[in-house]
Design a protein around this motif. Structure first.
Motif, PDB file in Angstrom:
ATOM      1  N   THR A 284       5.091  10.334  -4.643  1.00 47.48           N
ATOM      2  CA  THR A 284       4.502  10.021  -5.950  1.00 47.48           C
ATOM      3  C   THR A 284       3.933  11.253  -6.627  1.00 47.48           C
ATOM      4  O   THR A 284       4.091  11.437  -7.843  1.00 47.48           O
ATOM      5  N   VAL A 285       3.267  12.107  -5.868  1.00 52.36           N
ATOM      6  CA  VAL A 285       2.669  13.300  -6.467  1.00 52.36           C
ATOM      7  C   VAL A 285       3.737  14.185  -7.085  1.00 52.36           C
ATOM      8  O   VAL A 285       3.587  14.688  -8.212  1.00 52.36           O
ATOM      9  N   GLN A 286       4.843  14.366  -6.373  1.00 47.27           N
ATOM     10  CA  GLN A 286       5.920  15.184  -6.916  1.00 47.27           C
ATOM     11  C   GLN A 286       6.568  14.526  -8.120  1.00 47.27           C
ATOM     12  O   GLN A 286       6.946  15.196  -9.081  1.00 47.27           O
ATOM     13  N   ALA A 287       6.710  13.205  -8.062  1.00 46.18           N
ATOM     14  CA  ALA A 287       7.298  12.498  -9.195  1.00 46.18           C
ATOM     15  C   ALA A 287       6.431  12.642 -10.442  1.00 46.18           C
ATOM     16  O   ALA A 287       6.940  12.908 -11.543  1.00 46.18           O
ATOM     17  N   GLN A 288       5.117  12.468 -10.270  1.00 46.12           N
ATOM     18  CA  GLN A 288       4.231  12.599 -11.419  1.00 46.12           C
ATOM     19  C   GLN A 288       4.201  14.026 -11.927  1.00 46.12           C
ATOM     20  O   GLN A 288       4.203  14.283 -13.144  1.00 46.12           O
ATOM     21  N   GLY A 289       4.192  14.983 -10.989  1.00 44.14           N
ATOM     22  CA  GLY A 289       4.227  16.377 -11.409  1.00 44.14           C
ATOM     23  C   GLY A 289       5.506  16.725 -12.141  1.00 44.14           C
ATOM     24  O   GLY A 289       5.498  17.462 -13.128  1.00 44.14           O
TER      25      GLY A 289
ATOM     26  N   GLU B 178       7.360  14.629 -13.899  1.00 38.99           N
ATOM     27  CA  GLU B 178       7.319  14.028 -15.231  1.00 38.99           C
ATOM     28  C   GLU B 178       6.447  14.865 -16.173  1.00 38.99           C
ATOM     29  O   GLU B 178       6.804  15.088 -17.335  1.00 38.99           O
ATOM     30  N   ASP B 179       5.308  15.331 -15.669  1.00 41.52           N
ATOM     31  CA  ASP B 179       4.436  16.165 -16.506  1.00 41.52           C
ATOM     32  C   ASP B 179       5.134  17.459 -16.913  1.00 41.52           C
ATOM     33  O   ASP B 179       4.999  17.919 -18.054  1.00 41.52           O
ATOM     34  N   ARG B 180       5.877  18.053 -15.989  1.00 36.90           N
ATOM     35  CA  ARG B 180       6.568  19.299 -16.303  1.00 36.90           C
ATOM     36  C   ARG B 180       7.676  19.063 -17.324  1.00 36.90           C
ATOM     37  O   ARG B 180       7.868  19.857 -18.250  1.00 36.90           O
TER      38      ARG B 180
ATOM     39  N   THR C  82       7.671  16.776 -19.567  1.00 33.35           N
ATOM     40  CA  THR C  82       6.999  16.557 -20.845  1.00 33.35           C
ATOM     41  C   THR C  82       6.564  17.876 -21.468  1.00 33.35           C
ATOM     42  O   THR C  82       6.715  18.080 -22.691  1.00 33.35           O
TER      43      THR C  82
ATOM     44  N   ARG D 264      13.000  14.847 -23.186  1.00 26.99           N
ATOM     45  CA  ARG D 264      12.793  14.858 -21.736  1.00 26.99           C
ATOM     46  C   ARG D 264      14.112  14.659 -21.007  1.00 26.99           C
ATOM     47  O   ARG D 264      14.392  15.323 -19.994  1.00 26.99           O
TER      48      ARG D 264
END
Length: 491
Positions: free
Chosen positions: A241-246, A248-250, A252, A288
């Motif tokens: 999850t942490v990598q997935a959220q990171g 997505e942020d990148r 964006t 994106r």
């Protein structure tokens, strides 16, 4: 005629007797529509208005009753099917075979059930496993499903959240979830709400810490593609999850940078070009998606109008090339240039070439050939070099193209595995004299390729690529190639 929709008041005793008679008749005789009042039977406008009002109530009550009854019946039959699927798994495993033999036995039974009802055998095999788990680990849930108290969606949610627990913790989990779902006088929650509190209960009862479970779950990380309509696909990834959220942020952040660059170039009269999509400004979601493709295919976020090399993500896709290498070159024989222009023709093997007769360096050709996995024996005229025949176990590229166009996917009934991810199988085995010919070849995914060779399933190929599969029970299932032309009836 009175326009009021409200009925005239009735004596309470008469009203109670009326409803008692109606529901008694409904319980004995079936749908409430059998005992409706007719408007035409009313003597006055007031009685007609009253009849219409009561008829709407009856219609609504009838719809609700029939819907509840149908939903309960569906749930009860879902429970029956669950027990049948679990019994099918027991049957497949009843011979006490080894691991690989047991797997093929399960595939065999799943394929038989799937072909009988027009489902994918992968889906049936997964449902068999889920059904056995539901029966053995969550009996209260299966009982509630059989009683029509919950739907299959509720049962699936309880199963999915509880299956992560060790066997010794599942009983307490199921009891708590069922009590909160059908216990007391509370309304039945939706499957989504049930899943939320079932997840919370499972998390509380799990004896293994989140850290340890996450470390185990990481082993299942993977990436896959789901093809959709209109030339579009979903690119999915199961990652922490942490990598997935990171990520997505990148994406964006990249997308916003590209968006700002596009805005800055819009007002320039020279040097700027229109963005993709016919000059319309791209949304953040579109940016994106575009940046995602660029990063995957080029290693960096590109934008055609600001990238100094003017390349797009599609430029990173590389085609495969075909090389023809003479055998003397592979053996290290002298090439045309080694003996000079006067070398005898017999000692001058033809230079290796890319498809299209573009010569390449013999040393490079030898290195490339070292990694080759397929070889042809080519019979040629020794004088002209014309090819007489090609003898090989594996199909030629022309045959592969033909089969990809004909089959499109695995040719086991119901399977949709793309041809690009399937094997080309000899219907009559090559080792048994089956020719490497179009009318003896068909695409089979690894699952059904193994099913053909390791179980009692058999297949015969008729004309035009029609395959007739015969199950161990003797049933036949005919699979036709997808139609090359598809016609739509015009209005």
């Amino acid at each position: 005629m009175s326009t009021s929709l409200l009925p005239p008041p009735l004596p309470s005793a008469a009203e109670e007797q009326l409803w008692a008679e109606r529901f008694t008749a409904a319980a004995l005789d079936g749908p409430l529509s059998d005992v409706r009042w007719g408007v035409e039977e009313c003597a006055t406008d007031a009685e007609a208005a009253s009849a219409r009002w009561f008829q709407r109530l009856v219609d609504r009550a009838e719809l609700l009753s029939e819907f509840e009854h149908a939903t309960a019946q569906i749930a009860q039959w879902e429970a029956v099917r669950t027990r049948v699927l679990a019994a099918a798994l027991d049957h497949a495993l009843s011979t006490q075979r080894s691991g690989s033999e047991a797997e093929m036995s399960v595939r065999d039974v799943a394929a038989e059930l799937a072909c009988a009802v027009g489902l994918s055998d992968r889906t049936v095999q997964r449902r068999m496993a889920d059904a056995a788990t539901l029966r053995d680990s969550f009996p209260l849930t299966l009982g509630a499903l059989g009683a029509g108290q919950i739907s299959s969606a509720h049962a699936q949610a309880i199963h999915d959240e509880g299956v992560r627990l060790p066997a010794e913790a599942r009983g307490g989990y199921e009891g708590a979830v069922i009590d909160r779902t059908v216990g007391g006088d509370r309304a039945l929650p939706t499957a989504g709400r049930l899943r939320a509190f079932a997840k919370a209960i499972a998390e509380k009862l799990h004896p293994v810490t989140m850290h340890e479970r996450h470390r185990t779950a990481r082993a299942d990380r993977r990436v896959w593609v789901q093809h959709l309509d209109d030339g579009m696909s979903e690119f999915r990834a199961l990652i922490p999850t942490v990598q997935a959220q990171g990520g997505e942020d990148r994406l964006t952040a990249f997308a916003r940078a590209v968006h700002d660059a596009e805005l800055s170039s819009e007002g320039e009269s020279t040097g700027g070009t229109e963005s993709p999509d016919d000059g319309e400004r791209r949304t953040l979601d579109q940016l994106r998606a575009d940046v995602f493709c660029d990063v995957l295919l080029t290693g960096h976020a590109t934008l055609p109008e600001i990238d100094e090399r003017g390349r797009e993500a599609i430029d990173a896709i590389r085609p495969a090339v075909q090389i023809t290498v003479p055998v003397l070159t592979l053996l290290g024989g002298t090439d045309t240039s080694s003996d000079g222009p006067t070398a005898p023709a017999a000692r001058m093997p033809a230079a290796p070439a890319l498809a299209g007769r573009v010569p390449i360096d013999p040393e490079i050709a030898r290195r490339l050939a070292g990694a080759a996995t397929l070889w042809d024996r080519v019979l040629t005229d020794p004088i002209t070099g014309d090819v007489f025949a090609v003898d090989r176990r594996f199909p030629s590229e022309a045959q592969r193209r033909h089969l990809r166009a004909r089959d499109e996917h695995c040719r086991f009934p119901g399977c949709r595995m793309p041809a690009s991810r399937s094997d080309i199988d000899h219907t009559i085995d090559h080792q048994h004299g089956g020719p490497t010919a179009i009318d003896n070849l068909a695409h089979l995914c690894r699952r059904h390729h193994s099913l053909k060779h390791l179980t009692a399933w058999t297949v015969a190929q008729e004309s035009r690529g029609v395959l007739v599969w015969t199950s161990p029970d003797g049933r036949t299932y005919t699979d036709h190639p997808p139609p090359a032309l598809r016609f739509l009836a015009q209005e």
